[in-house]
Each structure stands twice: as C-alpha cells, then as structure tokens.
Scaffold this motif. Sequence first.
Motif, PDB file in Angstrom:
ATOM      1  N   ASP A   9       0.808  -1.220   0.000  1.00 16.57           N
ATOM      2  CA  ASP A   9       0.000   0.000   0.000  1.00 16.57           C
ATOM      3  C   ASP A   9       0.839   1.267   0.000  1.00 16.57           C
ATOM      4  OD1 ASP A   9      -2.307  -1.555   0.088  1.00 16.57           O
ATOM      5  OD2 ASP A   9      -2.458  -1.435   2.275  1.00 16.57           O
ATOM      6  N   ARG A  10       1.930   1.261   0.777  1.00 23.33           N
ATOM      7  CA  ARG A  10       2.736   2.481   0.920  1.00 23.33           C
ATOM      8  C   ARG A  10       4.064   2.136   1.547  1.00 23.33           C
ATOM      9  NH1 ARG A  10       2.277   6.671   5.244  1.00 23.33           N
ATOM     10  NH2 ARG A  10       0.574   5.432   6.077  1.00 23.33           N
ATOM     11  N   LEU A  11       5.095   2.885   1.190  1.00 21.58           N
ATOM     12  CA  LEU A  11       6.431   2.731   1.780  1.00 21.58           C
ATOM     13  C   LEU A  11       6.732   3.949   2.644  1.00 21.58           C
ATOM     14  CD1 LEU A  11       8.333   1.410  -1.345  1.00 21.58           C
ATOM     15  CD2 LEU A  11       7.739   0.107   0.696  1.00 21.58           C
ATOM     16  N   PRO A  12       7.604   3.786   3.648  1.00  8.49           N
ATOM     17  CA  PRO A  12       7.949   4.948   4.480  1.00  8.49           C
ATOM     18  C   PRO A  12       8.808   5.940   3.709  1.00  8.49           C
ATOM     19  CG  PRO A  12       9.260   3.043   5.099  1.00  8.49           C
ATOM     20  CD  PRO A  12       8.281   2.573   4.058  1.00  8.49           C
ATOM     21  N   GLU A  13       8.894   7.145   4.259  1.00  8.86           N
ATOM     22  CA  GLU A  13       9.777   8.158   3.681  1.00  8.86           C
ATOM     23  C   GLU A  13      11.201   7.609   3.678  1.00  8.86           C
ATOM     24  OE1 GLU A  13       9.048  11.775   3.273  1.00  8.86           O
ATOM     25  OE2 GLU A  13       6.904  11.392   3.455  1.00  8.86           O
ATOM     26  N   GLY A  14      11.993   7.972   2.712  1.00  8.60           N
ATOM     27  CA  GLY A  14      13.348   7.458   2.584  1.00  8.60           C
ATOM     28  C   GLY A  14      14.186   7.627   3.834  1.00  8.60           C
ATOM     29  N   LYS A  15      14.791   6.555   4.271  1.00  4.39           N
ATOM     30  CA  LYS A  15      15.747   6.506   5.382  1.00  4.39           C
ATOM     31  C   LYS A  15      15.138   6.850   6.741  1.00  4.39           C
ATOM     32  CE  LYS A  15      19.613   7.299   2.340  1.00  4.39           C
ATOM     33  NZ  LYS A  15      20.705   8.144   1.960  1.00  4.39           N
ATOM     34  N   GLU A  16      13.824   6.748   6.881  1.00  2.00           N
ATOM     35  CA  GLU A  16      13.156   6.971   8.163  1.00  2.00           C
ATOM     36  C   GLU A  16      13.131   5.650   8.923  1.00  2.00           C
ATOM     37  OE1 GLU A  16       8.590   7.845   9.697  1.00  2.00           O
ATOM     38  OE2 GLU A  16       9.053   7.922   7.575  1.00  2.00           O
ATOM     39  N   ASP A  17      13.660   5.628  10.166  1.00  2.00           N
ATOM     40  CA  ASP A  17      13.597   4.413  10.980  1.00  2.00           C
ATOM     41  C   ASP A  17      12.148   4.092  11.298  1.00  2.00           C
ATOM     42  OD1 ASP A  17      16.315   4.058  11.019  1.00  2.00           O
ATOM     43  OD2 ASP A  17      16.611   4.927  13.002  1.00  2.00           O
ATOM     44  N   VAL A  18      11.763   2.827  11.115  1.00  4.88           N
ATOM     45  CA  VAL A  18      10.400   2.365  11.372  1.00  4.88           C
ATOM     46  C   VAL A  18      10.454   0.972  11.992  1.00  4.88           C
ATOM     47  CG1 VAL A  18       9.396   3.679   9.450  1.00  4.88           C
ATOM     48  CG2 VAL A  18      10.168   1.339   9.057  1.00  4.88           C
TER      49      VAL A  18
END
Length: 71
Positions: A9-18
Amino acid sequence: MNEWISVADRLPEGKEDVLCVAFWHEAWQTMVGWYSDLVGEWRIITPVGEKVPGGVAFWMPLPEPPKGVKQ
C-alpha cells in the motif's frame, strides 16, 4: 494510534527508521529498519549491523519516547 501498513500500500519516507515485519533467520520478526528509496531496498538493524532482510511485509512509524525520561 499506530497501525501496521502493508508495503504493497505504501512505503515509508526514505531513510526513516520504522518498525517492520521482516523475514530474518528463517522467521518473520518485528525489527527496526528503514527503506532506501534511492536503491529500492530495505535494511534492518541487527546486533551485527545493518543487513538486507529476506523480505518486509508491513511497517509502522516508531512510537514517541516516554515522557519524563531524562537522556
């Protein structure tokens, strides 16, 4: 409230720890990781450094740290 987000559905913002549900050592595990939109690849943080997992199915933002904790 945080809920798991499917990577379909969606990927996190680039290089954001999750937090992510990643396939590592022959099992699905909940781990801290990040997605590099530059190379289109996930990285997970392990005791021996950053590694490329066998796959990531879900992710969610990291929760806020507890209030009142001194650093």
